[in-house]
Design an enzyme around this catalytic site. Sequence first.
Site, PDB file in Angstrom:
ATOM      1  NE  ARG B  40      -4.345  -1.497   1.490  1.00 49.20           N
ATOM      2  CZ  ARG B  40      -5.063  -1.487   0.360  1.00 49.20           C
ATOM      3  NH1 ARG B  40      -4.826  -0.600  -0.578  1.00 49.20           N
ATOM      4  NH2 ARG B  40      -6.021  -2.364   0.196  1.00 49.20           N
ATOM      5  CB  CYS B  41       0.134   4.711  -1.109  1.00 48.71           C
ATOM      6  SG  CYS B  41      -1.054   5.410   0.049  1.00 48.71           S
ATOM      7  N   PRO B  42       2.692   4.554   0.990  1.00 41.35           N
ATOM      8  CG  PRO B  42       4.376   5.845   1.977  1.00 41.35           C
ATOM      9  CD  PRO B  42       3.175   4.997   2.302  1.00 41.35           C
ATOM     10  CG  ASP B  67      -1.737   1.551  -3.291  1.00 41.62           C
ATOM     11  OD1 ASP B  67      -2.951   1.734  -3.118  1.00 41.62           O
ATOM     12  OD2 ASP B  67      -0.852   2.293  -2.839  1.00 41.62           O
TER      13      ASP B  67
END
Lengths: 382, 110
Positions: B40-42, B67
């Site tokens: 998932r980000c970042p 993502d």
Amino acid sequence: MLDAASGPLHPRARETLLAALEAGWADPVRLYAEGRQARALLDRSREVIADGLGVRPGEVSLLPSGATALARGIDGVLHAARRRGAGTVASAVEHSAVLVAGRARALTSTAGASPLAEVPVDAVGRVDLDAWGRAVERPGMVVAALQSANGEVGTRQPLGAARELCRLHGIPLVVDAMASLGRDEAPADFDVLVGDGRSWGGPPLGVLVVREGVRWHWSGAIADVEQGRHDVTPWVPLALAAAEAWQQTLATRAQDAVDARALVARVRAAAALVPDTEVVGDADDRLPHVVTFSSLYVDGEAVVDAFDRAGFAVASGSACTSSTLEPSHVLAAMGVLTHGNVRLVLPLEAVRPGRADDVTAFVEALAPTVRAVRSRAGVTGL
Amino acid sequence: MSRPTRPDDSGNADSNDSNDSNDSNTDAVVEAVLDARGLRCPLPVIRLARLVGDNPGVREVTVLATDPAATHDIPAWCRMRGHLYLGAQDCGGHTAHRVGVRPTRPATGP
């Protein structure tokens, strides 16, 4: 408290709300004395709001929320124009009440009979007027929606030019002013206007203005409640509190905006000095009280949490801070970094006396907080 | 997580215009694949930055990501870092983002 998108209440609105629980509890359609009094108070509230917007009281309806009023505003134009078409034009940064509902209509209509044209925005979030012009001239387009300014990034939209293009094709323009009323000058370039009491220090209350002469009819109108634009009469204490906040806020709006703009400029300058950080949205043609920036390699949830622990309530448009795990559609449409996003919506000075001190403290904490989050994540120097 | 790969042929067959680089490291890995699926980000962008930083010879990276934020953040990273976003391809369960790496890394902040 640097996230005032939904409150707290203006202190005078709070007093009014409490007092109105005594004086305005009755149903305004009842014919006994308390009902008549409630009706008079509701009428007075509507007049106050209409006056500040430069419209007639009969053009103003009060709905439970801004999002409800926005969806209703579009529905009424669509329904009235249903013999000409069913298409909606909206900028890509509009409220989800516009975009999600518009996409749903497009998906469920047969043979694409209810298209949604999502008009792109530039890197600061301003709608592309050439694309807007091409969208409103498409056959079957009957309603257009555009914000006066975006509540996430602050950028104002060119309402006058956009409405002129709409007018060439006989399309009413629904203006969403939910982020700007009480903060920025009230828009004049609209056919239908939508606001939310929360933007001016009032309680949640949807305001729907339909200018006289605009072809508008709610598909679900069942009674002449709120000019045929809703199915229940507003709760009078809420309307009174919203009107009181509106009056108070309008009286100080110009100076409040000047002060907020100066505070936001300090935050923008401080954020711009943080390495690999983008300050988002138009630098000048913007709401006075909203500021957003995104820091590379920073987790949005972690940075919001770090600011919270340092005593600052801030918002974020990053995916990990949303319930859907989707990033803000506004940041995405602008093509700016969606992670590591921090958003400040300054409260009114009257709501939070000493907000300048809060901003000063935030400006001092900004760089060290981002640095600490990066250090913890092991991304320093990437 | 990163799997830099070296093509068998010795020439730099990339379509980008990095051949005039004065990077004389003949062992340079020119293409790399970064499997950021499930991150998932970042994190996808962090892994991408790390791969590019650790492998100065890399000229093109394909980032596999699930993502949704990567779709916006990889192009934004390219813009902020002076690299070239070459496009995305939907591969069913994930998206493949192609990044053209600028030969000399721009200076980074502290």
